[in-house]
Design a protein around this motif. Structure first.
Motif, PDB file in Angstrom:
ATOM      1  N   SER A 135       0.829  -1.202   0.000  1.00  0.00           N
ATOM      2  CA  SER A 135       0.000   0.000   0.000  1.00  0.00           C
ATOM      3  C   SER A 135       0.868   1.259   0.000  1.00  0.00           C
ATOM      4  N   SER A 136       0.272   2.373  -0.389  1.00  0.00           N
ATOM      5  CA  SER A 136       1.048   3.601  -0.607  1.00  0.00           C
ATOM      6  C   SER A 136       1.598   4.216   0.675  1.00  0.00           C
ATOM      7  N   ALA A 137       0.854   4.102   1.787  1.00  0.00           N
ATOM      8  CA  ALA A 137       1.158   4.921   2.966  1.00  0.00           C
ATOM      9  C   ALA A 137       2.617   4.836   3.409  1.00  0.00           C
ATOM     10  N   SER A 138       3.149   3.617   3.546  1.00  0.00           N
ATOM     11  CA  SER A 138       4.516   3.491   4.085  1.00  0.00           C
ATOM     12  C   SER A 138       5.532   4.090   3.115  1.00  0.00           C
ATOM     13  N   LYS A 139       5.216   4.093   1.837  1.00  0.00           N
ATOM     14  CA  LYS A 139       6.149   4.655   0.840  1.00  0.00           C
ATOM     15  C   LYS A 139       6.137   6.188   0.883  1.00  0.00           C
ATOM     16  N   ILE A 140       4.946   6.767   1.094  1.00  0.00           N
ATOM     17  CA  ILE A 140       4.876   8.228   1.240  1.00  0.00           C
ATOM     18  C   ILE A 140       5.690   8.626   2.475  1.00  0.00           C
ATOM     19  N   ALA A 141       5.441   7.889   3.589  1.00  0.00           N
ATOM     20  CA  ALA A 141       6.142   8.215   4.835  1.00  0.00           C
ATOM     21  C   ALA A 141       7.656   8.101   4.645  1.00  0.00           C
ATOM     22  N   THR A 195     -16.505   6.138   4.397  1.00  0.00           N
ATOM     23  CA  THR A 195     -16.652   7.574   4.103  1.00  0.00           C
ATOM     24  C   THR A 195     -16.125   7.914   2.712  1.00  0.00           C
ATOM     25  N   LEU A 196     -15.308   7.042   2.142  1.00  0.00           N
ATOM     26  CA  LEU A 196     -14.659   7.267   0.849  1.00  0.00           C
ATOM     27  C   LEU A 196     -13.814   8.541   0.875  1.00  0.00           C
ATOM     28  N   ASP A 197     -13.231   8.806   2.024  1.00  0.00           N
ATOM     29  CA  ASP A 197     -12.350   9.966   2.133  1.00  0.00           C
ATOM     30  C   ASP A 197     -11.156   9.603   3.019  1.00  0.00           C
ATOM     31  N   TRP A 198     -10.138  10.456   2.977  1.00  0.00           N
ATOM     32  CA  TRP A 198      -8.963  10.253   3.830  1.00  0.00           C
ATOM     33  C   TRP A 198      -9.399  10.260   5.284  1.00  0.00           C
ATOM     34  N   ASP A 199      -8.721   9.474   6.088  1.00  0.00           N
ATOM     35  CA  ASP A 199      -9.056   9.367   7.497  1.00  0.00           C
ATOM     36  C   ASP A 199      -7.986  10.085   8.329  1.00  0.00           C
ATOM     37  N   ASP A 200      -8.422  11.043   9.146  1.00  0.00           N
ATOM     38  CA  ASP A 200      -7.467  11.860   9.904  1.00  0.00           C
ATOM     39  C   ASP A 200      -6.590  11.021  10.834  1.00  0.00           C
ATOM     40  N   GLU A 201      -7.196  10.027  11.470  1.00  0.00           N
ATOM     41  CA  GLU A 201      -6.446   9.200  12.413  1.00  0.00           C
ATOM     42  C   GLU A 201      -5.361   8.394  11.673  1.00  0.00           C
ATOM     43  N   LEU A 202      -5.714   7.839  10.512  1.00  0.00           N
ATOM     44  CA  LEU A 202      -4.719   7.097   9.730  1.00  0.00           C
ATOM     45  C   LEU A 202      -3.593   8.030   9.279  1.00  0.00           C
ATOM     46  N   CYS A 203      -3.953   9.226   8.848  1.00  0.00           N
ATOM     47  CA  CYS A 203      -2.924  10.202   8.434  1.00  0.00           C
ATOM     48  C   CYS A 203      -1.997  10.515   9.612  1.00  0.00           C
ATOM     49  N   ARG A 204      -2.590  10.605  10.818  1.00  0.00           N
ATOM     50  CA  ARG A 204      -1.785  10.911  12.002  1.00  0.00           C
ATOM     51  C   ARG A 204      -0.825   9.757  12.310  1.00  0.00           C
ATOM     52  N   ILE A 205      -1.353   8.522  12.269  1.00  0.00           N
ATOM     53  CA  ILE A 205      -0.514   7.359  12.577  1.00  0.00           C
ATOM     54  C   ILE A 205       0.672   7.268  11.611  1.00  0.00           C
ATOM     55  N   TRP A 206       0.419   7.533  10.330  1.00  0.00           N
ATOM     56  CA  TRP A 206       1.502   7.451   9.340  1.00  0.00           C
ATOM     57  C   TRP A 206       2.326   8.743   9.276  1.00  0.00           C
ATOM     58  N   ASP A 207       1.853   9.776   9.987  1.00  0.00           N
ATOM     59  CA  ASP A 207       2.506  11.089   9.967  1.00  0.00           C
ATOM     60  C   ASP A 207       2.589  11.643   8.538  1.00  0.00           C
ATOM     61  N   ILE A 208       1.440  11.627   7.872  1.00  0.00           N
ATOM     62  CA  ILE A 208       1.357  12.138   6.504  1.00  0.00           C
ATOM     63  C   ILE A 208       0.395  13.336   6.504  1.00  0.00           C
ATOM     64  N   PRO A 209       0.884  14.539   6.201  1.00  0.00           N
ATOM     65  CA  PRO A 209       0.023  15.723   6.232  1.00  0.00           C
ATOM     66  C   PRO A 209      -1.095  15.623   5.180  1.00  0.00           C
ATOM     67  N   ARG A 210      -2.304  15.895   5.622  1.00  0.00           N
ATOM     68  CA  ARG A 210      -3.448  15.813   4.713  1.00  0.00           C
ATOM     69  C   ARG A 210      -3.342  16.796   3.565  1.00  0.00           C
ATOM     70  N   ALA A 211      -2.604  17.891   3.814  1.00  0.00           N
ATOM     71  CA  ALA A 211      -2.489  18.948   2.792  1.00  0.00           C
ATOM     72  C   ALA A 211      -1.864  18.436   1.494  1.00  0.00           C
ATOM     73  N   MET A 212      -1.114  17.320   1.566  1.00  0.00           N
ATOM     74  CA  MET A 212      -0.451  16.845   0.351  1.00  0.00           C
ATOM     75  C   MET A 212      -1.307  15.821  -0.415  1.00  0.00           C
ATOM     76  N   LEU A 213      -2.437  15.417   0.172  1.00  0.00           N
ATOM     77  CA  LEU A 213      -3.238  14.360  -0.447  1.00  0.00           C
ATOM     78  C   LEU A 213      -4.203  14.933  -1.486  1.00  0.00           C
ATOM     79  N   PRO A 214      -4.421  14.219  -2.571  1.00  0.00           N
ATOM     80  CA  PRO A 214      -5.356  14.701  -3.589  1.00  0.00           C
ATOM     81  C   PRO A 214      -6.807  14.587  -3.113  1.00  0.00           C
ATOM     82  N   GLU A 215      -7.683  15.293  -3.772  1.00  0.00           N
ATOM     83  CA  GLU A 215      -9.107  15.161  -3.473  1.00  0.00           C
ATOM     84  C   GLU A 215      -9.584  13.807  -3.999  1.00  0.00           C
TER      85      GLU A 215
END
Ligand code: ADP
Length: 505
Positions: A135-141, A195-215
């Motif tokens: 999955s993408s998350a660990s690679k973004i981090a 919700t079909l949207d980014w999840d704030d808690e998941l973003c926090r756990i991976w330490d990925i700022p939501r500002a960089m994620l696409p709509e």
């Protein structure tokens, strides 16, 4: 009225543009490979600027070959390698690192660390995915950790993340549109399936700022238009689907219980579950199948098999039994059956539904009688048996049987395999006339959003059967052979241990 639709298929090894007409027929194709950058064992990168340049090149060449005017093109759809991560500078449009490809396992330590708290199913309820390097998350981090200053810049909105769909839309719209679709977002480990949207808690756990994620948008709607000065300028971009979801859409397997199986180097099975989010008890992934505009999303179960067509390549390259992959059918036809031999290609352990990393390849049931024809046959049968393993898991998870199986991919040219597949499943196997189902699915999504095609029923009408294989084996034979396969699988388990690892080292 403009009646052509272009599909861009941004794959792992190449990028293609295919022009389809109103009947869903291929008018022109253009393709370009890109470099596989392998800096270390387990690391796989692509140069995102090369992919961008190749995309523009294939787009122009496909248009030239089709000899149509841009005004004849109603829409462009994108399908892409899933999970692959690109991070770029919003102001300059330049990537800050090579793309990290889905196969890349450099983030295993981070994944293991997170799995210590809650196991690999930690995020499964929300995301449908196991915690893994895919999955993408660990690679973004990883990029945010390793590129100096990246995390701070991402937090200020100066850096953008995207999978290849997002990267291409951004570039094709001249840097004005930053979006992805639900199917791609569902592979990141950052999106909540409900919700079909980014999840704030998941973003926090991976330490990925939501500002960089696409709509996160649907798979079929107008996202923007191709910028002036680029090939196909002015054409609306109106479809995005991850590659396996696109193939499912191209097979018009829209409803719950409808399925497709792609036979390539590995196999990918997707079975629709309609608007229900089905949690697998058998090691399958839960994913978004597609979403059209504002309609509710449709979901699916997905099962992948690591080694199918690549076993045929192994017979060719490692054993020299055949000169070309297609020769396996002739070799298999020299015998009547497998002669008692069963081949479990657990080269890197067994994936769904077993999940046994300790398994290794096994060729069992050997006697003096067994010859290379039997081995070729056992190799082909292993693809069909592994498919049955995964389909049985789907049946168990959903409580319903499959009415039929739609197939595509290189191995479906193999008649012997397809007949055996129907036999071992007891289900009719059907191959469509247009086997470029991935590109077709992206074209369908784009054409649907722009009025080229009215609705899903019209798309269903375009799908044409090429061939079907109906089961001829009797039930008793089928189950007996399958039981022997399961016994063969049991012989492949428990192989790796401290001794084998010491000898490997
Ligand atoms: P991918 O998209 O994964 O690269 P393809 O759909 O092009 O793969 O399928 C290629 C795979 O199919 C290869 O692994 C090849 O060995 C296998 N293959 C191709 N033709 C045949 C055949 N006639 N019989 C069995 N396997 C085949």
């Amino acid at each position: 009225m403009a009646v052509h639709v272009i599909a861009l298929d941004q794959g792992t090894t190449s990028t293609r543009a295919i022009v389809f007409d109103h009947a869903g027929e291929i008018v022109a194709t253009s393709q370009r490979e890109h470099e596989q950058i392998l800096p270390r064992a387990g690391w796989v990168e692509h140069d995102a600027t090369e992919i961008r340049d190749n995309t523009l090149w294939v787009l122009q060449h496909a248009l030239d070959e089709a000899a149509i005017d841009v005004s004849d093109v109603a829409a462009l759809g994108i399908t892409n390698q899933r999970e692959t991560v690109i991070v770029w500078d919003r102001a300059t449009g330049e990537p800050i690192h090579n793309a990290i490809v889905w196969q890349d396992t450099r983030t295993q330590a981070k994944v293991d660390e997170l799995a210590r708290d809650g196991g690999t199913d930690r995020f499964a309820a929300q995301t449908g995915l196991p915690l893994s390097t895919y999955s993408s998350a660990s690679k973004i981090a990883w990029i945010l950790d390793r590129v100096p200053g990246a995390r701070e810049r991402a937090g200020r909105g100066e850096l953008l993340f995207g999978t290849p769909d997002t990267w291409l839309v951004w570039n094709l719209t001249g840097g004005s549109v930053h979006v992805t679709d639900v199917t791609n977002a569902s592979r990141t480990l950052l999106m909540d399936l409900r919700t079909l949207d980014w999840d704030d808690e998941l973003c926090r756990i991976w330490d990925i700022p939501r500002a960089m994620l696409p709509e996160v948008r649907s798979s079929s709607e107008v996202f923007g238009s191709i910028a002036e000065g680029l090939p196909a300028a002015g054409v609306p971009i109106a479809g995005i689907l991850g590659d396996q979801q696109a193939a499912t859409f191209g097979q018009t397997a829209f409803e719950a219980g409808e399925s497709k199986n792609t036979y390539g180097t590995g196999n990918f099975l997707i079975v629709g579950t309609g608007t229900d989010i089905v949690r697998s008890q058998n090691g399958l992934i839960t994913t978004v199948a597609y979403r059209i505009g504002d309609e509710p999303a449709r979901y699916a179960l997905e099962g992948s098999i690591a080694v199918t067509g690549s076993l045929v390549q192994w017979l060719r390259d490692n054993l020299g039994l055949i000169a070309e992959s297609s020769d396996v059918e002739r070799l298999a036809a020299t015998v009547e059956d497998n002669g008692g031999a069963y081949f479990v290609p657990a080269f890197s352990g067994l994936f769904a539904p077993y999940w046994r990393p300790d398994a290794r390849g096994a060729l069992v049931g050997l006697t003096r009688f067994v010859n290379k024809g039997h081995i070729a046959r056992a190799a082909l049968e292993s693809t069909a048996f592994q498919t049955r393993d995964v389909i049985d898991a789907v049946v168990e998870d959903t409580g319903t049987t499959l009415p039929e199986l739609r197939v595509d991919g290189g191995m479906t040219r193999n008649d012997t395999l397809m007949q055996f597949q129907a036999d071992v499943l007891g289900v009719t196997v059907i191959r469509p006339r247009i086997t470029e189902t991935t590109a077709l699915g992206a074209a369908f999504a784009a054409g649907l959003a722009t009025g080229v095609w009215a609705d899903l029923d019209e798309l269903r009408g375009l799908w044409q059967e090429d061939r079907r294989w109906t089961p001829t084996m009797d039930e008793e034979q089928r189950e007996r052979r399958y039981r022997v396969w399961r016994k063969a699988v049991s012989k492949s388990l428990d192989w790796t241990d401290a001794d084998t690892e010491a000898l490997d080292a």
